[in-house]
Design a protein around this motif. Structure first.
Motif, PDB file in Angstrom:
ATOM      1  N   MET A  82      -1.761 -13.431 -11.410  1.00 27.11           N
ATOM      2  CA  MET A  82      -2.756 -13.450 -12.480  1.00 27.11           C
ATOM      3  C   MET A  82      -3.432 -12.105 -12.664  1.00 27.11           C
ATOM      4  O   MET A  82      -4.501 -12.006 -13.249  1.00 27.11           O
ATOM      5  CB  MET A  82      -3.790 -14.537 -12.188  1.00 27.11           C
ATOM      6  CG  MET A  82      -3.269 -15.931 -12.426  1.00 27.11           C
ATOM      7  SD  MET A  82      -4.563 -17.180 -12.369  1.00 27.11           S
ATOM      8  CE  MET A  82      -4.573 -17.540 -10.629  1.00 27.11           C
ATOM      9  N   GLN A  83      -2.842 -11.048 -12.096  1.00 26.19           N
ATOM     10  CA  GLN A  83      -3.410  -9.726 -12.260  1.00 26.19           C
ATOM     11  C   GLN A  83      -2.281  -8.734 -12.503  1.00 26.19           C
ATOM     12  O   GLN A  83      -1.146  -8.976 -12.072  1.00 26.19           O
ATOM     13  CB  GLN A  83      -4.199  -9.326 -11.011  1.00 26.19           C
ATOM     14  CG  GLN A  83      -3.352  -9.267  -9.741  1.00 26.19           C
ATOM     15  CD  GLN A  83      -4.159  -8.809  -8.552  1.00 26.19           C
ATOM     16  OE1 GLN A  83      -5.195  -8.213  -8.700  1.00 26.19           O
ATOM     17  NE2 GLN A  83      -3.666  -9.095  -7.361  1.00 26.19           N
ATOM     18  N   PRO A  84      -2.557  -7.630 -13.201  1.00 22.07           N
ATOM     19  CA  PRO A  84      -1.511  -6.633 -13.432  1.00 22.07           C
ATOM     20  C   PRO A  84      -1.050  -6.018 -12.113  1.00 22.07           C
ATOM     21  O   PRO A  84      -1.803  -5.942 -11.148  1.00 22.07           O
ATOM     22  CB  PRO A  84      -2.211  -5.598 -14.333  1.00 22.07           C
ATOM     23  CG  PRO A  84      -3.404  -6.285 -14.880  1.00 22.07           C
ATOM     24  CD  PRO A  84      -3.831  -7.286 -13.856  1.00 22.07           C
ATOM     25  N   MET A  85       0.193  -5.559 -12.098  1.00 22.23           N
ATOM     26  CA  MET A  85       0.746  -4.912 -10.913  1.00 22.23           C
ATOM     27  C   MET A  85       1.052  -3.460 -11.239  1.00 22.23           C
ATOM     28  O   MET A  85       1.610  -3.139 -12.286  1.00 22.23           O
ATOM     29  CB  MET A  85       2.005  -5.635 -10.440  1.00 22.23           C
ATOM     30  CG  MET A  85       1.753  -7.034  -9.917  1.00 22.23           C
ATOM     31  SD  MET A  85       3.256  -7.838  -9.313  1.00 22.23           S
ATOM     32  CE  MET A  85       2.588  -9.380  -8.703  1.00 22.23           C
ATOM     33  N   THR A  86       0.697  -2.571 -10.312  1.00 23.48           N
ATOM     34  CA  THR A  86       0.897  -1.138 -10.507  1.00 23.48           C
ATOM     35  C   THR A  86       1.396  -0.530  -9.198  1.00 23.48           C
ATOM     36  O   THR A  86       1.551  -1.213  -8.192  1.00 23.48           O
ATOM     37  CB  THR A  86      -0.424  -0.453 -10.912  1.00 23.48           C
ATOM     38  OG1 THR A  86      -1.396  -0.670  -9.871  1.00 23.48           O
ATOM     39  CG2 THR A  86      -0.958  -1.016 -12.219  1.00 23.48           C
ATOM     40  N   GLY A  87       1.625   0.779  -9.240  1.00 26.48           N
ATOM     41  CA  GLY A  87       1.909   1.531  -8.018  1.00 26.48           C
ATOM     42  C   GLY A  87       3.179   1.116  -7.316  1.00 26.48           C
ATOM     43  O   GLY A  87       3.216   1.011  -6.096  1.00 26.48           O
ATOM     44  N   PHE A  88       4.259   0.891  -8.050  1.00 26.81           N
ATOM     45  CA  PHE A  88       5.504   0.457  -7.440  1.00 26.81           C
ATOM     46  C   PHE A  88       6.186   1.622  -6.718  1.00 26.81           C
ATOM     47  O   PHE A  88       6.216   2.747  -7.204  1.00 26.81           O
ATOM     48  CB  PHE A  88       6.461  -0.094  -8.502  1.00 26.81           C
ATOM     49  CG  PHE A  88       5.973  -1.355  -9.161  1.00 26.81           C
ATOM     50  CD1 PHE A  88       6.193  -2.587  -8.578  1.00 26.81           C
ATOM     51  CD2 PHE A  88       5.284  -1.312 -10.358  1.00 26.81           C
ATOM     52  CE1 PHE A  88       5.746  -3.757  -9.178  1.00 26.81           C
ATOM     53  CE2 PHE A  88       4.830  -2.466 -10.970  1.00 26.81           C
ATOM     54  CZ  PHE A  88       5.060  -3.694 -10.365  1.00 26.81           C
ATOM     55  N   ALA A  89       6.730   1.322  -5.548  1.00 26.74           N
ATOM     56  CA  ALA A  89       7.505   2.308  -4.787  1.00 26.74           C
ATOM     57  C   ALA A  89       8.500   1.552  -3.917  1.00 26.74           C
ATOM     58  O   ALA A  89       8.334   0.364  -3.651  1.00 26.74           O
ATOM     59  CB  ALA A  89       6.589   3.189  -3.935  1.00 26.74           C
ATOM     60  N   ILE A  90       9.543   2.250  -3.473  1.00 30.26           N
ATOM     61  CA  ILE A  90      10.606   1.590  -2.708  1.00 30.26           C
ATOM     62  C   ILE A  90      11.099   2.501  -1.611  1.00 30.26           C
ATOM     63  O   ILE A  90      11.060   3.739  -1.748  1.00 30.26           O
ATOM     64  CB  ILE A  90      11.770   1.189  -3.650  1.00 30.26           C
ATOM     65  CG1 ILE A  90      12.778   0.285  -2.922  1.00 30.26           C
ATOM     66  CG2 ILE A  90      12.472   2.417  -4.214  1.00 30.26           C
ATOM     67  CD1 ILE A  90      13.789  -0.352  -3.848  1.00 30.26           C
ATOM     68  N   GLN A  91      11.524   1.918  -0.498  1.00 26.61           N
ATOM     69  CA  GLN A  91      12.139   2.676   0.582  1.00 26.61           C
ATOM     70  C   GLN A  91      13.089   1.767   1.341  1.00 26.61           C
ATOM     71  O   GLN A  91      12.859   0.557   1.443  1.00 26.61           O
ATOM     72  CB  GLN A  91      11.082   3.251   1.525  1.00 26.61           C
ATOM     73  CG  GLN A  91      11.676   4.220   2.555  1.00 26.61           C
ATOM     74  CD  GLN A  91      10.648   5.169   3.117  1.00 26.61           C
ATOM     75  OE1 GLN A  91       9.658   5.459   2.467  1.00 26.61           O
ATOM     76  NE2 GLN A  91      10.859   5.641   4.314  1.00 26.61           N
ATOM     77  N   PHE A  92      14.182   2.368   1.855  1.00 27.86           N
ATOM     78  CA  PHE A  92      15.183   1.606   2.587  1.00 27.86           C
ATOM     79  C   PHE A  92      15.070   1.854   4.078  1.00 27.86           C
ATOM     80  O   PHE A  92      14.664   2.945   4.513  1.00 27.86           O
ATOM     81  CB  PHE A  92      16.597   2.019   2.158  1.00 27.86           C
ATOM     82  CG  PHE A  92      16.954   1.670   0.741  1.00 27.86           C
ATOM     83  CD1 PHE A  92      18.144   2.097   0.193  1.00 27.86           C
ATOM     84  CD2 PHE A  92      16.117   0.904  -0.046  1.00 27.86           C
ATOM     85  CE1 PHE A  92      18.493   1.787  -1.114  1.00 27.86           C
ATOM     86  CE2 PHE A  92      16.447   0.581  -1.349  1.00 27.86           C
ATOM     87  CZ  PHE A  92      17.638   1.035  -1.886  1.00 27.86           C
ATOM     88  N   ASN A  93      15.478   0.863   4.847  1.00 34.27           N
ATOM     89  CA  ASN A  93      15.627   1.048   6.281  1.00 34.27           C
ATOM     90  C   ASN A  93      16.944   1.783   6.552  1.00 34.27           C
ATOM     91  O   ASN A  93      17.794   1.923   5.656  1.00 34.27           O
ATOM     92  CB  ASN A  93      15.625  -0.322   6.976  1.00 34.27           C
ATOM     93  CG  ASN A  93      15.185  -0.219   8.420  1.00 34.27           C
ATOM     94  OD1 ASN A  93      15.120   0.864   8.989  1.00 34.27           O
ATOM     95  ND2 ASN A  93      14.870  -1.345   9.015  1.00 34.27           N
ATOM     96  N   LYS A  94      17.123   2.265   7.766  1.00 33.85           N
ATOM     97  CA  LYS A  94      18.420   2.807   8.156  1.00 33.85           C
ATOM     98  C   LYS A  94      19.478   1.732   7.937  1.00 33.85           C
ATOM     99  O   LYS A  94      19.237   0.553   8.179  1.00 33.85           O
ATOM    100  CB  LYS A  94      18.403   3.223   9.624  1.00 33.85           C
ATOM    101  CG  LYS A  94      17.400   4.319   9.950  1.00 33.85           C
ATOM    102  CD  LYS A  94      17.379   4.574  11.459  1.00 33.85           C
ATOM    103  CE  LYS A  94      16.310   5.593  11.833  1.00 33.85           C
ATOM    104  NZ  LYS A  94      16.235   5.787  13.303  1.00 33.85           N
ATOM    105  N   ASN A  95      20.657   2.144   7.491  1.00 34.85           N
ATOM    106  CA  ASN A  95      21.709   1.171   7.217  1.00 34.85           C
ATOM    107  C   ASN A  95      23.062   1.774   7.522  1.00 34.85           C
ATOM    108  O   ASN A  95      23.181   2.965   7.848  1.00 34.85           O
ATOM    109  CB  ASN A  95      21.631   0.681   5.772  1.00 34.85           C
ATOM    110  CG  ASN A  95      21.635   1.825   4.772  1.00 34.85           C
ATOM    111  OD1 ASN A  95      22.692   2.355   4.429  1.00 34.85           O
ATOM    112  ND2 ASN A  95      20.440   2.225   4.309  1.00 34.85           N
TER     113      ASN A  95
END
Length: 871
Positions: free
Chosen positions: A681-694
């Motif tokens: 019910m609230q806007p979402m901001t500040g998206f970021a992504i990171q992967f683990n070792k694979n």
């Protein structure tokens, strides 16, 4: 002789002599030595070296010494000592039964002892207090602890009370609720500095008690006055109190429903206090107090602080949405404010009136004429967009709607994106309502949106409208003029799961920031999370397997995939960093769309005739002027296999954020295709992504580009390029990828599996001689056969399908009516895999033989063949 002699000794070697006396066989000497030690402590001498010797004197039948053991400070200190000893030698504590001795002391009547005992036991057992203490419903421990609360220092209490409230299923919960409710009431009135700490416990208690019972009503009545008293403190304390009260009100507005006046703004309040009070006022507004609230808000709208005035005007709109019987009165108040002709007041009023129209359709249209009188004064994007929405929504009732919208269209390219999108939709609405005299206007806006704009959102919407209007006007009406969902005041509330979490952190920074602790605290053991491996079938937690060796093979060196005992914690110390400040927009090629034959039988009707066709420089009239969407945007149609998107993070686990995704390989590039849906019910901001070792070193090649903010009930898609230059760690299963995704609410962790074919390199076609030599060189023990269902594919079809996914056919033979395909593929890390595929038309199955030096990849390669040949 008096005891004064013990305080006058200053001779050297005194500590050594006292040590000898404390270990003497004579009881009198021991007693005298203990007195000397106490005297030395009193005058400030360091006698810590004598601690073990004094402890040895405790087992005695001497009455004077027994009295010295009676002080509660000794038992309190002993509890701390046991906890410290456990850190040094846990086995010794267990062997000597110290933990059981601590539990035996839980019935101690002294208020200094019980909290420290519980704290020590909790640290030793690393468990919540009630569970660590092992208390049962018939235990007196909880009652003893509650009796001690009033005498516990704030430092101790704040350290343990977060674990105090029992959860469902924990021992002692019924006793705790029954005994604590009447005891907490007096405490709320006794010490203000306890208030926020105790409020947390009270709020949790209310969830466990019968709401119709006397306990709850008693707690509600006693909690309100102390909270109100905090608002008489200095502004900084007021702000902290207001932020906590905001959470309490959202959870239980009845606690302060009769205290509206204390939240009225004072002239000398700082702006940050004013805004918090304003927000709480709206949350407490009801039909019974709306009159005095509106009077206050109207007064606030005449102040000199522009920001506060804007918030006050918006608050009037929120009141109209929240209290339906008072909506007309709120609208009348807004019209009065518009008549002041103060620019920023007028613009804010128009913004909130748009929301009122959404809440109460076809009810207050009589004020539109008044709003239109102020068109020339609107210079803020949100106000202009709101006014355009109103004109488009009620275009059939505004005689000069086309002229009004055309006046906005004159400076279309200079408008904010928000205004451009709204203007495009409004003109399309106008055209659908009045098609005979607005055709030229809609052609103009569609051309500006698609041909003259670089904004992908605007171009997308323009092309969608264009296709709808060109092919099916009836469908266009159903889409564009569809009934809109009503809005509610609840859209400003914190999402319920997040609110419950914040209630558990009242009196901490989390309750001031309105964010969970793990959003701004790093390195806390309590916030550490472990990513479980995701089972391919069941989704159960699997342990990481031991390392498996792989070796190099011709014709190119093979990257060795190192093993690992565990990946726990790899994603826990990552620094995701802030998301992009604004979405990096990807530009579509600016080229006219290709004309194709109109879809649908009988010929689609071109409602624009040739005029719109000429705008695009297109083909014959009556055709589908947009063509295929792929042609419109200049996107090549990929023939490689792209698995359908799966739900990677369901909304309940993502606190309202749902993530679906898949993987694709296009033009020698691995992409992660993601769709984010905001179900909160609230806007979402500040998206970021990171992967683990694979296993293959996959990592993002650029920042995550998602439309921000992402409003509630909206979705946004993106294609994230990946590279294989990241750290390598062998996973189980091999294709497992663990991902951390951040937004303004929290950091979320998910696991998925990468389809191996996106890691097949374009240069995986091996020469025939090298293929033959390599096949012979790989040991026969490395050859594995699989059976795959045949969906009636011929050898040529199979070869082409696999080649589209970088599995290359080196040679083909036919032996006694059976086709034999010899194939090669290379992974991005240099691992080669050779294959022999036997295809017999009369046989319902294929036989696949694989040879490689890296046998770990076989199962993933087999799955690739299954997926590609069955799609």
């Amino acid at each position: 002789m008096t005891d004064s002699k013990y305080f006058t000794t200053t001779k050297k070697g005194e500590i050594f002599e006292l040590k000898a006396e404390l270990n003497s066989d004579k009881k009198e000497k021991k007693k005298e030595a203990v007195k000397k030690v106490i005297a030395s402590m009193t005058v400030g001498k360091d006698v810590s070296a004598l601690f073990p010797d004094v402890v040895n004197c405790m087992q005695t039948d001497n009455l004077e010494l027994k009295k010295l053991d009676e002080d509660p400070y000794v038992r309190k200190t002993a509890a701390v000592c046991v906890a410290k000893l456990h850190d040094i030698n846990a086995q010794l504590v267990e062997d000597q039964g110290f933990l059981d001795l601590l539990k035996d002391l839980l019935s101690d009547s002294n208020p200094m002892v019980v909290p420290m005992l519980l704290h020590a036991i909790s640290e030793i057992m690393d468990a919540p207090l009630m569970l660590a203490a092992g208390v049962r419903d018939d235990s007196g421990t909880i009652i003893s602890f509650l009796a001690a609360l009033n005498d516990v220092g704030s430092g101790i209490y704040s350290g343990i009370q977060s674990q105090l409230t029992p959860k469902d299923g924990e021992g002692g919960s019924r006793v705790f609720v029954r005994e604590s409710a009447p005891r907490l009431g007096p405490m709320l009135n006794s010490r203000l500095w306890w208030l926020l700490l105790l409020s947390r416990v009270v709020m949790k208690l209310m969830e466990m008690l019968d709401t119709s019972g006397d306990y709850v009503s008693s707690l509600v009545k006693k909690l309100a006055p102390p909270l109100v008293t905090l608002l008489s403190a200095e502004p900084e304390i007021q702000y902290v109190a207001l932020r906590n009260i905001n959470l309490i009100v959202q959870k239980r507005s009845d606690i302060l429903k009769n205290e509206m006046k204390v939240f009225f703004v004072k002239y000398n309040d700082p702006i940050y206090v004013k805004l918090e009070k304003l927000d709480i006022m709206i949350r407490l507004t009801s039909q019974s107090n709306i009159a005095q609230v509106l009077a206050e808000l109207k007064e606030y709208a005449t102040e000199v602080d522009v920001d506060f005035v804007r918030k006050s005007v918006r608050a009037i709109g929120r009141c109209a949405i929240k209290v339906e019987p008072a909506a007309e009165r709120c609208v009348s108040t807004l019209l009065d404010l518009i008549q002041t002709k103060v620019n920023y007041v007028v613009q804010e009023a128009i913004v909130v009136i748009k929301d009122i129209f959404r809440k109460y359709p076809n009810k207050y249209e009589s004020i539109i004429a008044t709003l239109c009188e102020n068109l020339d004064t609107l210079d803020e994007p949100e106000a202009r967009a709101s006014m355009i929405w109103i004109i488009g929504e009620y275009a059939e009732r505004i005689d000069n709607a086309d002229e009004l919208l055309e006046s906005f269209l004159e400076g279309f390219q200079d408008e904010n994106t928000q205004v451009q999108l709204q203007l495009l939709t409004a003109i399309v609405k106008l055209f659908l309502k009045r098609p005979t005299d607005t055709q030229e206007l809609v052609q103009q806006v569609l051309s500006l949106s698609t041909q003259d704009s670089d904004n992908p959102d605007l171009r997308d919407r323009g092309y969608i409208y264009w296709r709808l209007l060109s092919t099916d006007p009836a469908a266009a009406k159903e889409v564009v003029l569809a009934e809109k969902p009503l809005i509610s005041e609840e859209t400003d509330l914190i999402e319920p799961t997040l609110l419950d979490e914040l209630i558990c952190h009242i009196s901490s920074l989390a309750s001031v920031y309105h964010k969970p602790p793990n959003a701004f605290v790093e390195g806390r053991g309590g916030q550490r999370r472990v990513l479980p491996a995701k089972s391919q079938q069941e989704g159960t937690v699997e342990e990481m397997s031991a390392p498996t060796e792989t070796t190099q093979q011709p014709p190119q060196p093979t990257t060795v995939i190192p093993g690992a005992d565990s990946l726990i914690g790899d994603l826990l110390d990552i620094d995701l960093g802030p998301g992009p400040s604004m979405m990096q927009q990807q530009m579509y090629p600016q080229q006219p769309p290709v004309q194709t034959q109109a879809s649908g039988g009988g010929g689609g009707m071109d409602i624009f005739g040739e005029g719109l066709d000429n705008l695009l420089g297109g083909g014959p009239s009556g055709g589908d002027m947009l063509g295929g969407l792929g042609d419109i945007f200049g996107m090549p149609q990929s023939q490689s296999y792209i698995p359908p998107q799966e739900v990677w993070l369901p909304a309940p686990k993502g606190k309202g954020m749902e993530i679906t995704g898949t993987f694709a390989r296009k033009n020698n590039q691995i992409n992660m295709e993601l769709t984010f849906t905001n179900k909160a019910m609230q806007p979402m901001t500040g998206f970021a992504i990171q992967f683990n070792k694979n296993s293959f070193g996959l990592m993002p090649a650029q920042v995550l580009n998602i439309r921000s903010p992402l409003p509630p009930n909206q979705s946004a898609s993106t294609s994230l390029p990946l590279n294989t230059t990241g750290p390598i760690q062998k996973m189980e299963p091999l294709t497992l990828l663990q991902v951390a995704i951040k937004n303004n609410i929290d950091v979320f962790y998910l696991s998925t599996q990468v389809p191996l074919h996106v890691l097949f390199a374009e240069d995986g076609e091996m020469e025939k001689k090298i293929f033959l030599a390599t096949w012979k060189d790989i040991p026969a023990s490395n050859e594995v056969q699989y059976t795959i269902n045949n969906d009636q594919h011929s050898a040529d079809t199979v070869s082409q399908k696999l080649r589209n996914n970088n599995v290359f056919t080196i040679a083909k033979r036919n032996v006694e009516g059976q086709d034999m395909l010899y194939q090669s593929l290379k992974l991005t890390n240099g691992i080669w895999v050779l294959a022999e595929l036997k295809i017999q038309p009369s046989n319902p199955t294929f036989v696949l033989s694989l040879k490689s030096r890296a046998v770990d990849v076989y199962e993933a390669v087999r799955q690739v063949y299954v997926n590609i040949l069955h799609n």
